[in-house]
Motif scaffolding. Structure first.
Motif, mmCIF file in Angstrom:
data_model
loop_
_atom_site.group_PDB
_atom_site.id
_atom_site.type_symbol
_atom_site.label_atom_id
_atom_site.label_comp_id
_atom_site.label_asym_id
_atom_site.label_seq_id
_atom_site.Cartn_x
_atom_site.Cartn_y
_atom_site.Cartn_z
ATOM 1 N N ARG A 289 0.796 -1.232 0.000
ATOM 2 C CA ARG A 289 0.000 0.000 0.000
ATOM 3 C C ARG A 289 0.829 1.283 0.000
ATOM 4 O O ARG A 289 0.295 2.374 0.180
ATOM 5 C CB ARG A 289 -0.963 0.037 1.198
ATOM 6 N N PHE A 290 2.163 1.168 -0.174
ATOM 7 C CA PHE A 290 2.990 2.376 -0.088
ATOM 8 C C PHE A 290 2.626 3.371 -1.182
ATOM 9 O O PHE A 290 2.569 4.579 -0.939
ATOM 10 C CB PHE A 290 4.476 2.021 -0.188
ATOM 11 N N GLY A 350 5.675 -8.401 11.885
ATOM 12 C CA GLY A 350 4.972 -7.798 13.010
ATOM 13 C C GLY A 350 5.240 -6.313 13.145
ATOM 14 O O GLY A 350 4.320 -5.508 13.363
ATOM 15 N N ASP A 351 6.535 -5.922 12.981
ATOM 16 C CA ASP A 351 6.888 -4.509 13.158
ATOM 17 C C ASP A 351 6.321 -3.635 12.037
ATOM 18 O O ASP A 351 5.907 -2.491 12.276
ATOM 19 C CB ASP A 351 8.404 -4.354 13.222
ATOM 20 N N LEU A 352 6.320 -4.147 10.807
ATOM 21 C CA LEU A 352 5.798 -3.355 9.689
ATOM 22 C C LEU A 352 4.275 -3.344 9.654
ATOM 23 O O LEU A 352 3.675 -2.519 8.956
ATOM 24 C CB LEU A 352 6.348 -3.876 8.361
ATOM 25 N N ALA A 353 3.638 -4.256 10.387
ATOM 26 C CA ALA A 353 2.173 -4.259 10.454
ATOM 27 C C ALA A 353 1.652 -3.184 11.401
ATOM 28 O O ALA A 353 0.492 -2.772 11.303
ATOM 29 C CB ALA A 353 1.665 -5.628 10.894
ATOM 30 N N ARG A 354 2.516 -2.702 12.306
ATOM 31 C CA ARG A 354 2.087 -1.637 13.204
ATOM 32 C C ARG A 354 1.928 -0.328 12.432
ATOM 33 O O ARG A 354 2.703 -0.047 11.519
ATOM 34 C CB ARG A 354 3.113 -1.451 14.334
ATOM 35 N N PRO A 355 0.929 0.498 12.768
ATOM 36 C CA PRO A 355 0.711 1.756 12.028
ATOM 37 C C PRO A 355 1.929 2.671 12.097
ATOM 38 O O PRO A 355 2.659 2.701 13.095
ATOM 39 C CB PRO A 355 -0.486 2.375 12.745
ATOM 40 N N PHE A 356 2.156 3.419 11.027
ATOM 41 C CA PHE A 356 3.203 4.433 10.965
ATOM 42 C C PHE A 356 2.549 5.805 11.155
ATOM 43 O O PHE A 356 1.475 6.070 10.621
ATOM 44 C CB PHE A 356 3.913 4.409 9.612
ATOM 45 N N VAL A 357 3.237 6.666 11.877
ATOM 46 C CA VAL A 357 2.741 8.020 12.092
ATOM 47 C C VAL A 357 3.799 8.995 11.593
ATOM 48 O O VAL A 357 4.934 8.993 12.064
ATOM 49 C CB VAL A 357 2.447 8.303 13.576
ATOM 50 N N VAL A 364 -1.318 2.402 7.693
ATOM 51 C CA VAL A 364 -1.120 0.975 7.968
ATOM 52 C C VAL A 364 -0.627 0.335 6.678
ATOM 53 O O VAL A 364 -1.334 0.342 5.671
ATOM 54 C CB VAL A 364 -2.429 0.305 8.434
ATOM 55 N N LEU A 365 0.582 -0.186 6.678
ATOM 56 C CA LEU A 365 1.186 -0.694 5.454
ATOM 57 C C LEU A 365 1.220 -2.219 5.410
ATOM 58 O O LEU A 365 0.569 -2.844 4.599
ATOM 59 C CB LEU A 365 2.605 -0.135 5.289
ATOM 60 N N PHE A 571 -10.016 -8.964 1.502
ATOM 61 C CA PHE A 571 -10.181 -7.505 1.511
ATOM 62 C C PHE A 571 -9.135 -6.877 2.434
ATOM 63 O O PHE A 571 -8.930 -7.309 3.565
ATOM 64 C CB PHE A 571 -11.581 -7.124 1.995
ATOM 65 N N GLY A 572 -8.472 -5.829 1.903
ATOM 66 C CA GLY A 572 -7.458 -5.135 2.687
ATOM 67 C C GLY A 572 -6.054 -5.403 2.231
ATOM 68 O O GLY A 572 -5.104 -4.868 2.791
ATOM 69 N N THR A 573 -5.864 -6.241 1.159
ATOM 70 C CA THR A 573 -4.512 -6.556 0.701
ATOM 71 C C THR A 573 -4.121 -5.792 -0.542
ATOM 72 O O THR A 573 -2.969 -5.747 -0.894
ATOM 73 C CB THR A 573 -4.377 -8.058 0.395
#
Length: 667
Positions: A289-290, A350-357, A364-365, A571-573
């Protein structure tokens, strides 16, 4: 394109070579022009699967014709850009004059060269020449022993006469016109089967392919084959993958080159050339999703996200070499294998699934990962190409986040399966299992999803992803899909009384949706089986496989009016979620496994899942969560309003007998 001009020195400096061209136009004049200038063109018309086609073409140069198709061009550049960076190639992007402001987006995705229309044929061929020189320079950084002249051969299929280039003949110490069997014997017996399968794939509809093998005196090589339908000849370009180590401190280069792709590849080559044979694993990480976030919030936010993602990957892969390859792809090289690699991959996911701010932006990537471990004779080029192929598989998969390249090469396994698949279909060796779908409020099993399986004598149980990859290789996609539909409906129509109340979910492929008259054909197939339309649901995948939403909407509306229900899967991928919801007639929305499992993450994760469920229910859709594995996940999904779930918490895919037993113990 302007009128033809005189062209000087347009032949690639290293001799005839493969060229990958992706064009969305009806008539691809560029492919004809490049072929006339001596390139071996592998042409594609769809962005879907572009990365896989580029990798298997063996090309070092790719062309994306985004004129009049800017969105599709950007998507394709993002898919191919990482492979270009990983393998040291060049990407030429063609844009309309009014779209030159988008050049920055193509550059960020990994493009190295640009050309804006209108341009002449001469200008296009010159741009190709410069792109080829760039690819040569990139390869020269880490392929120091590349041959100075072309290596290859030509076979006349009719007369079976063989001609070798002078350099290849000298290398093999044979005449330039040897017998075919003499060349065949140079290939190790264990690799001849894959080589033969590659040659047999060549046809009027599949004119290019490649296979890899060891060659005494040269090491690992890739043979890129192209079939000329008019002349009946096969041309082969031989690409050596071997390289010599550079004298330097491995540790110092590892530290200096962690953020530079070229240094990372050179470091990998030195490690692979070390005779100690220690494990080395290449892991390619691609952000999901980038592009969507970059387009929505601007390049500054995108750059901040890339820096944050790089930092998370470094922390998750502590002690490993990490580099950004280009676009939104990263390389992680680990001097280890097995459980250490599994742990690093799990941490990165796991770390990349956490939201980025970043600033006021919350994104959410998530990611997809391709993994390949060291094999005898590997160089950085061959190891990264296998990792790229595994990443392409992960991206194309309905649910897999991490894909590991099979030992000995996934391509060889698919080659074997492609040869045997038609016989497996004829002998009805493809089986169907059923995964229960469970009502969240009552715990009762209300339906099942049909999943194809092939218990192969040598390769074990093979799932739908590999099955359809083999079918694509054998030009059997439609045949395999038809076969799965027929036997699934036959099995369901013959269910015992205990299963008569269940709904059946059956997957449709993008190829099915694009087939003229498919709705009538499918409904006739359903009626002939005796399974009631009213208990049937067709599932379509949301990860970008449908190219024409109007065509898909018409087809699905026809099926829906005939009594069949429609679900959107995973859905969501993908990138087109909202467009799908607005355009397609749907009854169910299936939340992707990773998104459903995020419900037990941070409060922000739950906000995202809650938003998806609320949006679906406001549209009148029943929400199904896939991949539910724990009671905590189920409890939180229930609180948010999810109505149905499937996953290992209740059961994996099982046989009809096991399903009957499960029904007897169900509430």
């Amino acid at each position: 394109m302007k009128k033809k001009e005189a062209v000087i020195d347009t032949e690639p400096s290293y001799g005839p070579a493969p060229l990958f061209i992706l064009s969305f136009r009806q008539r691809d004049e560029l492919a004809e022009l490049a072929a006339g200038a001596g390139w071996r063109v592998v042409a594609a018309r769809r962005a879907a699967g572009a990365e896989r086609r580029f990798l298997t073409s063996g090309a070092a140069v790719a062309v994306i014709d985004a004129r009049g198709a800017l969105g599709e061009g950007r998507e394709a550049a993002s898919a191919i850009g990482g492979a270009i960076a990983a393998n040291g190639g060049a990407l030429l992007a063609l844009v309309s004059r009014g779209d030159t402001t988008a050049i920055g987006d193509f550059y960020d995705a990994g493009a190295t060269h640009f050309l804006a229309s209108p341009f002449s044929e001469g200008e296009f061929l010159q741009a190709l020449r410069y792109a080829a020189r760039h690819a040569e320079r990139m390869a020269g950084e880490w392929r120091a022993t590349a041959p100075a002249e072309p290596l290859g051969w030509r076979l006349d299929v009719t007369t079976r006469s063989l001609l070798l280039t002078p350099g290849f003949a000298r290398l093999l110490d044979v005449d330039e016109h040897p017998k075919l069997v003499a060349l065949w014997r140079r290939i190790d017996p264990t690799e001849r089967r894959a080589a033969m399968a590659s040659i047999r794939r060549l046809s009027a509809t599949r004119q290019a392919t490649a296979f890899a093998h060891d060659l005494p005196g040269l090491g690992r090589i890739v043979q890129h084959l192209q079939y000329d339908v008019k002349t009946g000849r096969i041309d082969a370009l031989v690409e050596p993958l071997g390289s010599a180590p550079e004298p330097a401190s491995v540790l110092r280069d590892a530290l200096i080159g962690t953020r530079d792709a070229g240094s990372a590849r050179r470091w990998m080559d030195r490690r692979l050339a070390d005779p100690d044979g220690r494990p080395l694993t290449a892991m390619l990480v691609a952000l999901n999703r980038f592009d969507m976030v970059n387009a929505a919030y601007g390049r500054a936010a995108g750059d901040a996200l890339l820096r944050a993602a790089f930092k998370r990957i470094e922390e998750a892969a502590s002690g490993a070499l990490v580099a950004r390859l280009g676009g939104s792809e990263f390389l992680v090289a680990i001097e280890d294998g097995g459980s250490r690699v599994d742990l690093v991959a799990e941490r990165i996911v796991g770390d990349l699934a956490r939201p980025f701010v970043t600033g006021e932006t919350i994104a959410v990537l998530g990611c997809r990962i391709g993994v390949a471990g060291r094999e005898p004779g590997d160089t950085a080029a061959s190891l990264l190409r296998r990792a790229s192929e595994a990443l392409a598989d992960a991206r194309a998969s309905d649910s897999a986040t991490v894909r590991v390249a099979e030992a000995g090469g996934r391509e060889e396994s698919i080659d074997v399966l492609a040869v045997e698949l038609r016989h497996a279909i004829d002998r009805r060796e493809i089986d169907i299992l059923f995964q229960p779908q469970v009502s969240v409020p009552t715990g009762a099993i209300v339906g099942v999803e049909a999943l194809a399986r092939w218990d192969h004598m040598l390769l074990g149980t093979i799932g739908a992803d590999i099955l359809f990859a083999a079918a694509t290789r054998a030009d059997l996609e439609i045949g395999l899909s038809d076969h799965i539909q027929r036997i699934t409906l036959e099995r369901a129509a013959a269910w015992p009384a205990a299963l008569h109340g269940l709904r059946l979910s059956l997957n449709l492929t993008a190829g099915d949706i694009a087939r003229p008259g498919f709705a009538d054909l499918f409904l006739d197939r359903v009626d002939a089986s005796g399974f009631p339309r009213s208990r049937l649901t067709v599932e379509i995948v949301e990860s970008g496989l449908i190219e024409d939403l109007g065509m898909a909407a018409t087809l699905l509306a026809t099926l829906r009016s005939a009594g069949v229900r429609v679900a959107i899967d995973d859905f969501g991928t993908g990138y087109s979620s909202l467009a799908y919801l607005k355009s397609l007639p749907l009854d169910y929305l299936k939340i992707d496994k990773k998104l459903a499992q995020d419900i037990t993450g941070t409060p922000r994760d739950r906000v995202v899942v809650r938003g998806v469920i609320d949006m679906a229910r406001s549209l009148g859709l029943v929400v199904i969560a896939e991949g539910v594995e724990t009671q905590e996940q189920l409890d939180l999904l229930a609180k948010e309003g999810c109505q149905i779930y499937q996953g290992f918490l209740r059961s994996g895919a099982i046989s009809i007998g096991a399903l009957v037993g499960l029904m007897e113990t169900a509430p």
